[in-house]
Design an enzyme around this catalytic site. Sequence first.
Site, PDB file in Angstrom:
ATOM      1  CE  LYS A 184      -2.739  -3.453   1.208  1.00 38.77           C
ATOM      2  NZ  LYS A 184      -3.645  -4.212   0.407  1.00 38.77           N
TER       3      LYS A 184
HETATM    4  C1  LIG Z   1      -4.177  -5.423   1.523  1.00 34.01           C
HETATM    5  C2  LIG Z   1      -5.611  -5.524   1.760  1.00 34.01           C
HETATM    6  C3  LIG Z   1      -6.141  -6.054   2.942  1.00 34.01           C
HETATM    7  C4  LIG Z   1      -5.271  -6.685   4.001  1.00 34.01           C
HETATM    8  O1  LIG Z   1      -4.389  -5.796   4.583  1.00 34.01           O
HETATM    9  P1  LIG Z   1      -3.311  -6.335   5.634  1.00 34.01           P
HETATM   10  O2  LIG Z   1      -2.843  -5.087   6.314  1.00 34.01           O
HETATM   11  O3  LIG Z   1      -2.238  -7.006   4.856  1.00 34.01           O
HETATM   12  O4  LIG Z   1      -4.015  -7.254   6.555  1.00 34.01           O
HETATM   13  C5  LIG Z   1      -7.511  -6.039   3.121  1.00 34.01           C
HETATM   14  N1  LIG Z   1      -8.331  -5.551   2.185  1.00 34.01           N
HETATM   15  C6  LIG Z   1      -7.877  -5.053   1.024  1.00 34.01           C
HETATM   16  C7  LIG Z   1      -8.837  -4.500   0.028  1.00 34.01           C
HETATM   17  C8  LIG Z   1      -6.505  -5.040   0.760  1.00 34.01           C
HETATM   18  O5  LIG Z   1      -6.050  -4.577  -0.411  1.00 34.01           O
END
Ligand SMILES: *Cc1c(COP(=O)(O)O)cnc(C)c1O
Length: 379
Positions: A184
Amino acid sequence: MSTDRVPVMIPWLGEEEARAASEAVLSGWVAQGPRVAAFERAFAERVGAEHGIAVSSCTTALHLSLVALGLGPGDEVVAPSLSFIATANAVRYVGAEPVFADVDLATGNLTAATVDAVRTPRTRAVLAVHQGGVPADVPALRAACADWDLPLVEDAACAVGSTVGGKPVGHGALLATWSFHPRKLVTTGEGGMITTDDAAWAARLRRLREHGMNASAADRHASNKPFLESYLEVGFNYRMTDIQAAVGLVQLGRLDAMIARRRELAARYDALLHDIPGLTPVRDPAHGQSNFQSYWVLLDEGFPAGRDDLLAALAEAGVSARRGIMAAHLEPAYAGHPRAPLPATERITRDSLILPLFHTMTEAQQDRVVAALREQVRR
Ligand SMILES: *Cc1c(COP(=O)(O)O)cnc(C)c1O
């Protein structure tokens, strides 16, 4: 060197983050402490929410949000299949059933109409995703959920700094969840956040992330009297560390620059890909702006190359693209799970690919991605 692999994403981290992490270590307070509190305040303010509750990931943020809503066995939650699998899994963690709704082909997001198509009397919540940073049509979804008397949870894992009607995603959200995974924009290695305007929910979520205890470790530390804690309900250990929060505070300061650069690179992709027939790049929707956490292209039906062949050819040319967003209902973990037809979901997951895009990407690297794509189309 121009022959190096072009990665799909690399986090933008530097000396400042290393220094901040080092200061946190040397301070002696490495678990949840003052830096977590500062990060929560700064993050909530940035996304236009009253309260931020830092947790260990977006997955745990989703889990706690659904616990806070009191969901459990027998309850249905409408969610997209087209999402990272954590979205659907969180619903299963509380014993509820994810009911998959289709998405809009252009944005990859739920709409009021796709939710309405799968709603039943057992529906207890709607879990919408701002997919790849593309903001969902929040005003329309909130209005529909208000009509249906259903809470709307926003999985904003990818969407920090994306906007809807000029306001940041998260503004006015009942519960929004965020990820600080390196894939992200803002990263703390692993990490997550819940934002809300509701003080009572915020207090409950803080308690739930810390074993259901009636006072945080920080409160106990600050108290000069012996503190006899009690455990008000069954909670979890979903805390973030102060080392992570120290990095997050620095990262947050870089967010505007990250978004500006990503939008610039996305616009340049648009211009470079313009004359390749049969490719539809993801765009800003009419109601807002993406942070371009992901830049994907959808292949028209009848595109000269299949998506997986295209991925293989790009890999051969030193370009790490990725398949488009996954669809949970096609995974073994959800085999046999009841669902309505999901044509747009299946089309996007089958026929799209995510192109490399990262803060430090050079124009030369971007040109290589486009040249490799063009080469495949020519064949
Ligand atoms: C990356 C992601 C998650 C999970 O995030 P983590 O911090 O790795 O648990 C959940 N929902 C969406 C839409 C994502 O892109």
